[in-house]
Structures are given as C-alpha cells and as structure tokens.
Scaffold this motif. Sequence first.
Motif, mmCIF file in Angstrom:
data_model
loop_
_atom_site.group_PDB
_atom_site.id
_atom_site.type_symbol
_atom_site.label_atom_id
_atom_site.label_comp_id
_atom_site.label_asym_id
_atom_site.label_seq_id
_atom_site.Cartn_x
_atom_site.Cartn_y
_atom_site.Cartn_z
ATOM 1 N N VAL B 9 11.850 -24.005 -40.359
ATOM 2 C CA VAL B 9 12.635 -24.475 -39.224
ATOM 3 C C VAL B 9 13.907 -25.111 -39.771
ATOM 4 C CG1 VAL B 9 12.743 -26.099 -37.284
ATOM 5 C CG2 VAL B 9 10.614 -24.877 -37.785
ATOM 6 N N VAL B 30 4.810 -26.927 -41.691
ATOM 7 C CA VAL B 30 6.020 -26.146 -41.452
ATOM 8 C C VAL B 30 7.098 -26.625 -42.425
ATOM 9 C CG1 VAL B 30 7.905 -26.023 -39.761
ATOM 10 C CG2 VAL B 30 5.522 -25.621 -39.045
ATOM 11 N N LEU B 294 9.188 -23.539 -31.943
ATOM 12 C CA LEU B 294 8.417 -22.464 -32.583
ATOM 13 C C LEU B 294 7.603 -21.664 -31.565
ATOM 14 C CD1 LEU B 294 7.215 -24.399 -35.749
ATOM 15 C CD2 LEU B 294 8.652 -22.330 -35.741
#
Lengths: 380, 380
Positions: B9, B30, B294
């Motif tokens: 991200v 993540v 997401l």
Amino acid sequence: MPDAGMPVVGMVGAGQLARMTQQAAIGLGVDLRVLAGGTGESAARVISDVRVGDYRDLDDLRDFAKGCAVVTFDHEHVPTGHIAALAADGIAVRPGAEALVHAQDKAVMRERLTAVGAPCPPWRRVATEAEVREFGDEHGWPVVLKAIRGGYDGRGVWICDDPAEAAEVLGGGVALMAEAYVPFERELAVLVARSPHGQGVSYPVVETVQRDGICVEVLAPAPGLDPEHAAEAQRVGLKIANELGVTGLLAVEMFQTKTGMLVNELAMRPHNSGHWTIEGARTSQFEQHLRAVLDLPLGSPSMTAPVVVMANVLGGDDPDLFARYEHVMAHDPGVKVHFYGKEVRPGRKIGHVTALGDDLASVRERARHAAVYLSEGIYT
Amino acid sequence: MPDAGMPVVGMVGAGQLARMTQQAAIGLGVDLRVLAGGTGESAARVISDVRVGDYRDLDDLRDFAKGCAVVTFDHEHVPTGHIAALAADGIAVRPGAEALVHAQDKAVMRERLTAVGAPCPPWRRVATEAEVREFGDEHGWPVVLKAIRGGYDGRGVWICDDPAEAAEVLGGGVALMAEAYVPFERELAVLVARSPHGQGVSYPVVETVQRDGICVEVLAPAPGLDPEHAAEAQRVGLKIANELGVTGLLAVEMFQTKTGMLVNELAMRPHNSGHWTIEGARTSQFEQHLRAVLDLPLGSPSMTAPVVVMANVLGGDDPDLFARYEHVMAHDPGVKVHFYGKEVRPGRKIGHVTALGDDLASVRERARHAAVYLSEGIYT
C-alpha cells in the motif's frame, strides 16, 4: 539522542516479537533498533534502524549497542558471557546476564527456583543411562529428558518410556536433565513485568493449549481457575521476577495438577502466551516490555473484555494467505488478524488471530474458525 | 509481490497519519510504502520502504506508485489532476480524484453536498468586497471567509466582523468563499469508511473541542447526544461517502446548532477526530482505512469502553518530552501515550493521549491532565 529526548531501544533478534514491539515503539515514540540476521526477517521488514549481524559475535553486539539507551532481546540465544561483557562495557542490558541465564539454562533455572521455594517437578542433571534409570525408578516412567540449553517450541524435549529410549537421546551428545513426567490437567501461564526500580505487575493467568509442543491457543483469563490459585500463580510469577532480578517481561509456564501448580519453563521477553494483550489488555505485553526495560512506570494489565482468545496461525500448503483474509474478515468483523511477514511454510508460526467477547465458547470458536481458515483455507 | 500475497500500500505523505497507519499495516502484514519529503519525517522514521519525492511532481508520483496494489494519502495536497493521471495509468488510487476533490476544494464540496441534500450553512464564492457585503447583508455578520483550497487546522479561515476586514482578506489573493457564521452549540464529527465494493461502516459520533482552530480534545461518544441525532449524523456520513464515491475513510466535521446539524468540513483519510479508535474501538481508523482501500471487508467499529477521550499533545517550551513520561505513566497506568517522532515546537501537534473508562468527567480529566503535563510539565 533523537528529538524530544526519546531513547533508542536495541532489540537483539528480528522475529515476530521484535516486529510486534515495533508497533508499541511507534506509539510511544521510542526508536527501536534491531539486530537481524538478514534484512528479510520479520521485524527487519518494518523497522528503519536494522543492523545486520550475528548475535553470537561480541563485536557485532558491541557495534549494535552503540547509542542504545538499553539493549534487550527477542530470543534467549545470545551467549550469557556476551551479555555480561556488554554490561561490563557500561551498557544497560535488560534483562541482565544474571537473570537471563535462568531462561537459557534449564538446570540453573531449576536450581534457583528450588532454592527460592517455587514449585517445580523433581529433576536432576543426567549424563548416563544409569542416572536416568535411577531417576526413573525413583520418580516413575516415563521420564522427561530436556536439553539444558537451546530448546524451544517442543524441540529439545523427549518423553522417554524406558531406559532404552533415554539411551538414544543420551547418544545425541547434548547436556541433559531429567524431569518427572507431570500428569497435568492443563497448562497455565502467567506473564509479569518488572522494572529496574522494582515495580512489578502481573497480567491475568491464562490457559495455554499446546499441540506437538507448540502453543496453538491461549484463553484469557484461564477458564474456571479458582481465584486463590490464580492469585497464587501471580504471586509465584512476581516472586520469581523479583528473586531473579528480572527486568522486562517474565513469562512463567506452569502445569496445573490435581495437587497444585508446578513451574515448567521461563522466558524473559514478550511471549506467545501474551499476544492476546495487544487488543485484550489496556497495555500490550510489547509496550509493557518497553516500559519495563526503559524503567518507565508500568502500564495497566487489566483486560478490555471479559474473555479473550488468541489462536496461532500455522502455515499451510497454500502460501497465498492474503487471499484468505476476505472470508475471515467478512465472516467476523471483530476478529483481529496478525501476520508476521514471514515466508509461509507448513507448520510454521506465521501469525495469530484474537477474538474478544463475553462468552468463552463463542469467542473460542471465532478464534478457532479464523485460525483454521487462514492456515488451511477450510471452512470448519 | 512479497511472500504470502501481501500487497504493497502506497501512502502519499509521511506525517503522523502515515506513521500510525504503519502500526496497523504491521498487524495486517501489509507492506506500507510512503512518499516523504525527507527521511526525518514522522512516518519515514518508522517505515522501511520510504521514497523521497515531491507529491506535486507527477513523475515522482508515478515512480512511487510502481508496484503498489493501491495508492492512498495522508493529506489532501496532491493536485487533483495528478491523481486522475495516475488512475489513467491504471493505478488504483483510493480515494479517487473525483471523490477527493471534495476534500480539496471547499466550493466543489459545498456544491455537491447541496445537490445531494446534505445540510450545509449558506455559502457562495466571492471575489470582491461587494459580494461579501451582499452576502453579509443577507445572512448576517460576521461572515466566514475560507480559502477554497489548501487550508487546514484553522489556517485559511477568517471570521470577518465587517466588510473592511473582508477586504483585507480579499487582498491576500487566494480564491475565497463566504459562509454564514454558524452559532453552533458544539462541534461533532462522524467517521465512516467505505470500500470499493460499497460496504460502509460508521464509528460512533464524537464531540470535538477546538481551540484556535486546532482540535484539542475528542469525546467518544458525543456526550448526551440524542440517539436520533446520532443516527442521523451517521446516515449523513454514509450518504456523503456513497454519493461522492469515497473509498477509504471519510471524516465529516459538523456543527450542532439549536435547529439541527450542519456539515462543516470533509476529510478523506485517517483524521484527528478518530485517533481515539486506536484503543477505543475494535478496529482502529488506521486499520479500517487499509481494509477499505484494499477492498477487504471492514472491521467492527464498536467501542472497547463506554467512554473514550483523546487529547492532543501540543509542543511546549521544553522539548524534552521523554522526561515527562515518568510522571504521566506513574500518575495513571491506564492512560495511553502517543508521540509522533516530530521535532517539538510550541503549539505543534506532536502527539496525543487516550483515556478510557466508564465516567465521562473522570476520563476527560485523566486525558486532560496527561496532555497538559506532557505539553507543559505542569501538574494541574
């Protein structure tokens, strides 16, 4: 020193414990530095100040410690002598060598716990089959043989039904001790923190469920535990921390038996049995460890929900963990998912899930469902 | 893609919002990448994958976006056209330009909210003193002039008692709009999340307390708010998110008046009014934002305690913040301290504290005491 007087905390090791400590360090504004074996390790992926080196090399440790206000650990494998050498250099190492040796050397631990009156199973150092046989004849079979140094997650522990099995283990060439096999009802753990000032706090006693020597589930608080037994376990934990001069966290793994509780193992670092505290306690074990090693006043260990269950996520056959997030999160918007940024290999601890609520059976089922699905992709 | 299918991200900006997003990203496993102006910025100090560049430069943004599963923001200052250009390149940008423009351009926001029936104060674009005078004569004085683009934390807002004051502001050369001065009883905020799938959740409505245009305190839930008004505010938040096609978080700042609620400002990112969710909600706003961008199922917004109060810590005269931790932590083992790793300058937001409990007055007092002590070193 960086701005605002914030100290640098050096943590030797870059596994998931250091990784989760980084979440707490970010909150406190403390700068966390790790000594990693490589930049791909779990904590090294999420920390700016990564030093690559060998924790068995004193020069690497000395370089690492420069500029740290305190050095601490995410594992127990740093040689005790190196820790003492760092302290002799004037570095604050917490826990110190004299405390940490009890989490490194099971025989030293047993001697000391026996001396301070903490309840332990019968044990002795053994080097020969005759010694094991004598021990077994006195305390019964099976006999548990343990590597005095270096075991973890079920490794370095052998349950021997007879002298022949013991002989095979003795042939492995590692220093061993024998312990009486404890017919326990369940396993408990108590997590305490102690600061250099001597302040101590204890989290609620939890039940740990093991499979093949690996912790798979933690129930907080330990269901149905008599309040007197819970208080006694906490007293034992705080007493051991104090007697051994622990600074930082101390996890005491215990057997609950028909006749009382016995200490099984000690760890002096954040511990799998305390992962539930990230969401389940006002102060996570990771923040608590930082506060303790920095000699800050300790945080409240009180729970944020009546029941908290943590289940470990073990690697399965399909490495695509992210693809399985969707089901788990849609199925239960309250379950908390933790992944350690590790390569997915079958049976490896790669993450955990935490569920919180009022009713043990349903909270436990929620955690179990999520952990199984994340591991296996199977709806159970 | 890294192991386990975990996405990268990308967050443009490296302030405290990105920093706190890193805590959530570590939990989810993540990988968070930030575009920073320099490596010393708040989030850049705690993230491995820092790209240094200029968010006003499309080439820098394009380089940054390479390999990201999604690009999002910790501020609203990226030119709208650049965001559209990234999307045209095939990059998932969330929120997208068509939504984000409503958090960048106050006039566009007012036009759109008026069109969808969200309650707003009277307003108009103004370029001349005559226009302001006409507006004031119709809606009363004082008149609030706002920079259409670029204001935050009280900057870009002028309360003008008469046309002469307005003329001075008009002389500054920025595009302006006029709004009727709202004699509000208090300020509220509602934080919602919306995913590309269209799933939406709303956190409880909070009261925000401002001083000199800066949020200093957030009370969750808003004390004494009529349940019907709270539900209405949540409906307005979810409706705006849906009508504007927001993906990620949307914070809606509102005025509560004698006759109802009016929308004041929008932000499409984690927001100061949601910092309480780190400990105070089952899903923090930072985790929620990651889940939303997401397109993962959203997490539970339910509270972990009946009352949660967040107080901002503003820099004081003495930069040695760490020295003041000891008192705050000893005084209250349950208060949660957050420092953003920023240089301490008087009046600057450098951190926040959160207190949780059952009783508003005592929880508020605990947060206030800690924040004042951390800022000023004064026991009050």
